[in-house]
Design an enzyme around this catalytic site. Structure first.
Site, PDB file in Angstrom:
ATOM      1  N   LEU A 149       0.840  -1.186   0.000  1.00 42.92           N
ATOM      2  CA  LEU A 149       0.000   0.000   0.000  1.00 42.92           C
ATOM      3  C   LEU A 149       0.882   1.246   0.000  1.00 42.92           C
ATOM      4  CD1 LEU A 149      -3.083   0.083  -0.005  1.00 42.92           C
ATOM      5  CD2 LEU A 149      -3.032   0.596   2.422  1.00 42.92           C
ATOM      6  N   ALA A 186       2.713   4.034  -2.449  1.00 46.70           N
ATOM      7  CA  ALA A 186       2.694   4.531  -3.820  1.00 46.70           C
ATOM      8  C   ALA A 186       4.097   4.573  -4.400  1.00 46.70           C
ATOM      9  CB  ALA A 186       2.074   5.923  -3.837  1.00 46.70           C
ATOM     10  N   GLY A 187       4.194   4.370  -5.684  1.00 50.34           N
ATOM     11  CA  GLY A 187       5.491   4.380  -6.368  1.00 50.34           C
ATOM     12  C   GLY A 187       5.297   4.259  -7.864  1.00 50.34           C
ATOM     13  N   CYS A 239       6.442 -11.391 -12.134  1.00 51.47           N
ATOM     14  CA  CYS A 239       5.164 -12.044 -11.810  1.00 51.47           C
ATOM     15  C   CYS A 239       3.928 -11.179 -12.054  1.00 51.47           C
ATOM     16  CB  CYS A 239       5.186 -12.517 -10.366  1.00 51.47           C
ATOM     17  SG  CYS A 239       6.359 -13.849 -10.111  1.00 51.47           S
ATOM     18  N   ARG A 261      13.070  -7.977 -15.255  1.00 54.89           N
ATOM     19  CA  ARG A 261      11.871  -8.258 -16.045  1.00 54.89           C
ATOM     20  C   ARG A 261      10.770  -7.249 -15.721  1.00 54.89           C
ATOM     21  NH1 ARG A 261      11.657 -14.777 -15.251  1.00 54.89           N
ATOM     22  NH2 ARG A 261      12.674 -14.239 -13.301  1.00 54.89           N
TER      23      ARG A 261
HETATM   24  N1  LIG Z   1      10.520 -15.160  -9.805  1.00 56.26           N
HETATM   25  C1  LIG Z   1       9.656 -15.137  -8.803  1.00 56.26           C
HETATM   26  O1  LIG Z   1       9.753 -14.339  -7.878  1.00 56.26           O
HETATM   27  C2  LIG Z   1       8.510 -16.123  -8.782  1.00 56.26           C
HETATM   28  C3  LIG Z   1       7.740 -16.258  -7.608  1.00 56.26           C
HETATM   29  C4  LIG Z   1       6.695 -17.175  -7.594  1.00 56.26           C
HETATM   30  C5  LIG Z   1       6.408 -17.920  -8.728  1.00 56.26           C
HETATM   31  N2  LIG Z   1       7.164 -17.757  -9.868  1.00 56.26           N
HETATM   32  C6  LIG Z   1       6.841 -18.591 -11.015  1.00 56.26           C
HETATM   33  O2  LIG Z   1       7.794 -19.644 -11.079  1.00 56.26           O
HETATM   34  C7  LIG Z   1       8.107 -19.975 -12.441  1.00 56.26           C
HETATM   35  C8  LIG Z   1       9.591 -19.838 -12.683  1.00 56.26           C
HETATM   36  O3  LIG Z   1       9.940 -18.476 -12.526  1.00 56.26           O
HETATM   37  P1  LIG Z   1      11.466 -18.009 -12.408  1.00 56.26           P
HETATM   38  O4  LIG Z   1      11.445 -16.557 -12.174  1.00 56.26           O
HETATM   39  O5  LIG Z   1      12.174 -18.905 -11.488  1.00 56.26           O
HETATM   40  O6  LIG Z   1      11.954 -18.329 -13.923  1.00 56.26           O
HETATM   41  P2  LIG Z   1      13.410 -18.211 -14.528  1.00 56.26           P
HETATM   42  O7  LIG Z   1      13.238 -17.723 -15.919  1.00 56.26           O
HETATM   43  O8  LIG Z   1      14.303 -17.471 -13.591  1.00 56.26           O
HETATM   44  O9  LIG Z   1      13.936 -19.725 -14.566  1.00 56.26           O
HETATM   45  C9  LIG Z   1      13.420 -20.712 -15.381  1.00 56.26           C
HETATM   46  C10 LIG Z   1      14.531 -21.744 -15.626  1.00 56.26           C
HETATM   47  O10 LIG Z   1      13.958 -22.866 -16.284  1.00 56.26           O
HETATM   48  C11 LIG Z   1      14.926 -23.383 -17.196  1.00 56.26           C
HETATM   49  N3  LIG Z   1      14.276 -24.249 -18.169  1.00 56.26           N
HETATM   50  C12 LIG Z   1      13.398 -23.911 -19.152  1.00 56.26           C
HETATM   51  N4  LIG Z   1      13.036 -25.025 -19.838  1.00 56.26           N
HETATM   52  C13 LIG Z   1      13.688 -26.056 -19.280  1.00 56.26           C
HETATM   53  C14 LIG Z   1      13.728 -27.454 -19.556  1.00 56.26           C
HETATM   54  N5  LIG Z   1      13.022 -28.010 -20.548  1.00 56.26           N
HETATM   55  N6  LIG Z   1      14.510 -28.252 -18.789  1.00 56.26           N
HETATM   56  C15 LIG Z   1      15.247 -27.711 -17.788  1.00 56.26           C
HETATM   57  N7  LIG Z   1      15.249 -26.396 -17.486  1.00 56.26           N
HETATM   58  C16 LIG Z   1      14.485 -25.588 -18.229  1.00 56.26           C
HETATM   59  C17 LIG Z   1      15.559 -22.131 -17.767  1.00 56.26           C
HETATM   60  O11 LIG Z   1      16.809 -22.384 -18.371  1.00 56.26           O
HETATM   61  C18 LIG Z   1      15.663 -21.244 -16.517  1.00 56.26           C
HETATM   62  O12 LIG Z   1      16.891 -21.424 -15.871  1.00 56.26           O
HETATM   63  C19 LIG Z   1       7.239 -19.034 -13.284  1.00 56.26           C
HETATM   64  O13 LIG Z   1       6.053 -19.674 -13.633  1.00 56.26           O
HETATM   65  C20 LIG Z   1       6.956 -17.877 -12.343  1.00 56.26           C
HETATM   66  O14 LIG Z   1       5.762 -17.212 -12.655  1.00 56.26           O
HETATM   67  C21 LIG Z   1       8.203 -16.885  -9.901  1.00 56.26           C
END
Ligand SMILES: NC(=O)c1ccc[n+]([C@@H]2O[C@H](COP(=O)([O-])OP(=O)(O)OC[C@H]3O[C@@H](n4cnc5c(N)ncnc54)[C@H](O)[C@@H]3O)[C@@H](O)[C@H]2O)c1
Length: 432
Positions: free
Chosen positions: A253, A255-256, A263, A331
């Site tokens: 909550l 502002a920014g 995500c 990202r």
């Molecule tokens: N980053 C966050 O804070 C966060 C928090 C909660 C949920 N999530 C969810 O978790 C999931 C992963 O997010 P992230 O930020 O860790 O992604 P990321 O892009 O940092 O990592 C994904 C990894 O998967 C690997 N990969 C892709 N295809 C592959 C395969 N066939 N075999 C082996 N490795 C493979 C990639 O090389 C990469 O290292 C997403 O769905 C995201 O929405 C992310």
């Protein structure tokens, strides 16, 4: 237990490291050969406080194995976590599930005895059903259960969030899978986390609902900040006044700039796409996505206004460019469209970020990474406090900037407007 975590990004790596620290043997698989080779040499591909120490300890004890060999890792494990990315598709709002399905297709060929397949990646509701369809023969032979276990960790606080989660959500109607997963999570649940078993679809939707709600909170206060600015009210007072109500709560909550990161932007868009597929109007989320997109433009226009409409040759400093502190993740950081716009309009940008130089700006002429705050601020006309790293909270701007008449645009409301006034610094905040 023996676990296989596929995808060693922010979620997979943190989950793998923490599960190994809890006493499990974890095979962390990634298709990125360089990443795995770096991890095997103790080099961490992401900036996440505290991760290196726990990782090195468990790697040394051989409880944490980094490999590109999915087949071997799967054969040795009882539970398989899918942690690959689910970014927005290039041509529409939907989540691109190709990485998830590629993994599932590999699993199809490599499962010979009972395994639990868990999606930790954020996937739209009914994705688990689609995975089950691909693996239907294994399912019919009772060789797999497909479970949803969304992850709620926050970058920058990931280890803490993983070990002390508010809740662990397990989406399955398989009693067997639920029992095994409850056992796995037991050391964490004991620390007062809520363990909640629901349907697989329910778990998938809980994740999107949570992210969309938090994005809504941010957009709500951001819009209120626009009104505060025009009515001479400090938005920080509104946040305190509202947030003290326990029904509302004070987190998310403040502002920014527009919310960013890996995500909220993609998950709100994906939720809208899911709603469209199921012919449901999520008008609130629609407004949130629109409001957040507009915010990037609004704040850029505000920068222009602060500089009296003249951007050409103005020296602008960005302190922090990541979407939030304690991460190197760029990202959908709101700094990207801002810097690109200013660069196009011939401003000269210098930036400093504690997590280092960013590939996003490397090709831009007149956008320069500085190795220190001092170097970045030295000749600045305007300093923009974009990300709330601790490094930026106690700065003496008069010492840093060798120029009179510089201005500060504090997008995180870190500093006090009255103190800045006393120092005769032209200071602008958000919603104040
Ligand atoms: N980053 C966050 O804070 C966060 C928090 C909660 C949920 N999530 C969810 O978790 C999931 C992963 O997010 P992230 O930020 O860790 O992604 P990321 O892009 O940092 O990592 C994904 C990894 O998967 C690997 N990969 C892709 N295809 C592959 C395969 N066939 N075999 C082996 N490795 C493979 C990639 O090389 C990469 O290292 C997403 O769905 C995201 O929405 C992310």
């Amino acid at each position: 237990m023996k676990l296989c975590v596929i995808g060693t990004g922010y979620v997979g790596l943190v989950s793998g490291v923490c599960f190994s620290d809890l006493g499990n043997t974890v095979y962390c698989v990634d298709k990125d050969v360089d990443k795995i080779s770096a991890l095997n040499r103790g080099i961490i591909p992401i900036y996440e406080p505290g991760l290196a120490e726990v990782l090195k300890k468990n790697h040394k004890q051989k409880k944490l194995i980094f490999t590109t060999d999915l087949k071997k890792a799967v054969s040795k494990s009882d539970i398989i976590f899918i942690c690959v990315g689910t970014p927005t598709k290039k041509n529409n709002n939907s989540a691109d599930l190709k990485y998830v399905f590629n993994v599932v297709k590999q699993l199809k060929k490599n499962i010979l005895k009972y395994k639990i397949i868990v999606t930790k990646s954020t996937v739209p509701v009914t994705t688990g059903d689609k995975i089950e369809n691909i693996l239907i023969k294994l399912k019919n032979k009772k060789l797999v259960d497909i479970v949803s276990n969304p992850e709620f960790l926050r970058e920058g606080d990931a280890i803490r969030d993983f070990i002390y989660p508010d809740r662990v959500i397990i989406g399955t109607d398989s009693k067997k899978a639920n029992k095994i997963l409850k056992n796995l999570y037991m050391p964490i649940i004991k620390k007062n986390s809520r363990y909640f078993n629901t349907s697989r679809r329910g778990a998938e939707l809980i994740k999107y609902a949570s992210n969309a709600f938090l994005a809504t909170k941010i957009s709500f206060i951001n819009e209120l900040a626009n009104l505060s600015e025009k009515t001479g009210v400090d938005i920080k007072d509104i946040s305190v006044g509202m947030g003290s109500d326990q029904r509302i709560g004070d987190r998310f909550l403040r502002a920014g700039p527009a919310y960013g990161g890996s995500c909220f932007p993609k998950d709100t868009r994906a939720l809208l796409d899911t709603a469209k597929n199921f012919k449901t109007d999520l008008s609130i989320i629609k407004s949130v996505v629109k409001s957040n997109n507009l915010r990037k433009i609004l704040l850029t226009q505000r920068i222009k206004k602060i500089l009296n409409g003249k951007l050409k040759n103005k020296k602008i400093t960005f302190l922090g460019v990541t979407f939030k502190p304690n991460t190197d993740d760029m990202r959908e950081a709101s700094s990207i469209p801002m810097i690109k716009y200013l660069n196009k309009n011939n401003s000269k940008i210098r930036y400093f970020d504690p997590s280092g130089e960013k590939k996003e700006f490397k090709k831009l002429k007149n956008v320069e990474f500085c190795k220190s705050i001092a170097e970045a601020c030295l000749k600045s006309d305007l300093i923009i406090l974009h990300t709330e790293w601790n490094d930026f909270k106690l700065l003496n701007f008069k010492n840093l900037v060798k120029k009179t008449n510089f201005k500060i645009y504090d997008m995180r409301n870190i500093y006090s407007p009255s103190k800045m006034k006393n120092l005769k610094i032209k200071y602008f905040g958000i919603g104040r």
